[in-house]
Design a protein around this motif. Structure first.
Motif, short mmCIF file in Angstrom:
data_model
loop_
_atom_site.label_atom_id
_atom_site.label_comp_id
_atom_site.label_asym_id
_atom_site.label_seq_id
_atom_site.Cartn_x
_atom_site.Cartn_y
_atom_site.Cartn_z
N MET A 52 0.84 -1.19 0.00
CA MET A 52 0.00 0.00 0.00
C MET A 52 0.88 1.24 0.00
SD MET A 52 -3.13 0.93 -0.14
CE MET A 52 -3.76 -0.71 0.04
N ASN A 53 0.35 2.30 -0.47
CA ASN A 53 1.11 3.53 -0.60
C ASN A 53 1.15 4.30 0.71
OD1 ASN A 53 1.39 6.51 -1.32
ND2 ASN A 53 2.07 5.41 -3.13
N GLU A 54 2.33 4.74 1.10
CA GLU A 54 2.53 5.44 2.37
C GLU A 54 1.80 6.78 2.41
OE1 GLU A 54 6.10 7.11 5.21
OE2 GLU A 54 6.61 6.04 3.38
N ILE A 55 1.77 7.49 1.30
CA ILE A 55 1.08 8.78 1.27
C ILE A 55 -0.42 8.58 1.50
CG2 ILE A 55 0.48 10.77 -0.17
CD1 ILE A 55 3.22 10.36 -1.57
N TYR A 56 -1.00 7.60 0.83
CA TYR A 56 -2.42 7.29 1.02
C TYR A 56 -2.69 6.94 2.48
CZ TYR A 56 -6.56 4.39 1.34
OH TYR A 56 -7.74 3.83 1.75
N GLU A 57 -1.88 6.06 3.04
CA GLU A 57 -2.09 5.64 4.42
C GLU A 57 -1.98 6.81 5.39
OE1 GLU A 57 -3.07 2.82 5.88
OE2 GLU A 57 -3.40 2.01 3.88
N THR A 58 -1.05 7.71 5.16
CA THR A 58 -0.89 8.88 6.02
C THR A 58 -2.13 9.76 5.98
OG1 THR A 58 1.51 8.87 5.72
CG2 THR A 58 0.51 10.94 6.44
N LEU A 59 -2.64 10.04 4.80
CA LEU A 59 -3.84 10.87 4.67
C LEU A 59 -5.06 10.17 5.24
CD1 LEU A 59 -1.89 12.55 2.93
CD2 LEU A 59 -3.82 12.99 1.42
N ARG A 60 -5.14 8.85 5.05
CA ARG A 60 -6.28 8.08 5.59
C ARG A 60 -6.27 8.12 7.11
NH1 ARG A 60 -7.30 3.48 7.79
NH2 ARG A 60 -5.18 2.72 7.56
N LYS A 61 -5.12 7.92 7.71
CA LYS A 61 -5.02 7.93 9.18
C LYS A 61 -5.37 9.29 9.77
CE LYS A 61 -1.63 4.24 9.52
NZ LYS A 61 -0.22 3.91 9.78
N ARG A 62 -5.13 10.33 9.02
CA ARG A 62 -5.45 11.69 9.49
C ARG A 62 -6.86 12.12 9.13
NH1 ARG A 62 0.05 15.00 9.82
NH2 ARG A 62 1.31 13.24 10.49
N GLY A 63 -7.63 11.23 8.54
CA GLY A 63 -9.02 11.52 8.21
C GLY A 63 -9.20 12.43 7.00
N LEU A 64 -8.19 12.53 6.16
CA LEU A 64 -8.28 13.40 4.99
C LEU A 64 -8.80 12.69 3.74
CD1 LEU A 64 -4.94 15.35 5.48
CD2 LEU A 64 -7.26 16.09 6.05
N THR A 65 -8.87 11.38 3.80
CA THR A 65 -9.46 10.59 2.72
C THR A 65 -10.12 9.37 3.33
OG1 THR A 65 -9.07 9.64 0.53
CG2 THR A 65 -7.39 9.21 2.21
N THR A 66 -11.12 8.86 2.64
CA THR A 66 -11.88 7.74 3.20
C THR A 66 -11.65 6.43 2.46
OG1 THR A 66 -13.76 8.36 1.79
CG2 THR A 66 -13.72 9.24 4.04
N SER A 67 -11.10 6.52 1.25
CA SER A 67 -10.91 5.31 0.45
C SER A 67 -9.86 5.55 -0.63
CB SER A 67 -12.23 4.91 -0.23
OG SER A 67 -12.60 5.90 -1.18
N GLN A 68 -9.42 4.47 -1.26
CA GLN A 68 -8.48 4.60 -2.36
C GLN A 68 -9.11 5.37 -3.51
OE1 GLN A 68 -6.91 0.81 -3.59
NE2 GLN A 68 -5.85 0.47 -1.65
N ARG A 69 -10.41 5.16 -3.74
CA ARG A 69 -11.11 5.88 -4.80
C ARG A 69 -11.12 7.38 -4.54
NH1 ARG A 69 -14.11 2.72 -8.18
NH2 ARG A 69 -15.57 4.39 -8.65
N ASP A 70 -11.45 7.75 -3.31
CA ASP A 70 -11.48 9.16 -2.93
C ASP A 70 -10.09 9.77 -3.07
OD1 ASP A 70 -12.63 11.60 -1.58
OD2 ASP A 70 -11.17 11.00 -0.04
N PHE A 71 -9.08 9.07 -2.57
CA PHE A 71 -7.70 9.55 -2.66
C PHE A 71 -7.29 9.75 -4.10
CE2 PHE A 71 -3.20 8.77 -3.27
CZ PHE A 71 -2.64 9.68 -2.40
N SER A 72 -7.56 8.77 -4.94
CA SER A 72 -7.16 8.84 -6.34
C SER A 72 -7.77 10.05 -7.04
CB SER A 72 -7.58 7.56 -7.09
OG SER A 72 -6.88 6.45 -6.58
#
Length: 78
Positions: free
Chosen positions: A1-21
Motif C-alpha cells: 500500500m502507498n505510504e502517502i495514502y495511508e498517512t492521509l487516511r489515518k489523518r481523516g483526509l481521505t476515506t478510500s483509495q477511490r477518494d484519494f485517487s
C-alpha cells in the motif's frame, strides 16, 4: 500500500483509495487500486493539493518522499 495514502487516511483526509485517487492525486477513481503505487506525477499532484489547502507539514513530508524516497528507518506512524 502507498505510504502517502495511508498517512492521509489515518489523518481523516481521505476515506478510500477511490477518494484519494480522485481528490488528492487527480487521477481516475481506480488509479491507486490498479497501480498500488503513485507515480511521481501523482505524488506531485498530492503535494500541490496539500500546499493549496495549507497543510504544510504533510506537504513537506510528501515533497521529501518525491525527492528522496522513503528514508531508511523512518517511522511510518509519524
Amino acid at each position: 500500500m502507498n505510504e502517502i495514502y495511508e498517512t492521509l487516511r489515518k489523518r481523516g483526509l481521505t476515506t478510500s483509495q477511490r477518494d484519494f485517487s480522485r481528490r488528492w492525486a487527480g487521477r481516475s477513481a481506480s488509479y491507486l487500486a490498479t497501480t498500488q503505487a503513485l507515480s511521481e506525477g501523482a505524488m506531485i499532484a498530492v503535494f500541490r493539493k496539500l500546499v493549496a489547502e495549507g497543510r504544510w507539514l504533510l506537504a513537506l513530508r510528501v515533497g521529501r518522499m518525491v525527492l528522496f524516497g522513503r528514508q531508511r528507518g523512518e517511522d511510518s506512524a509519524r
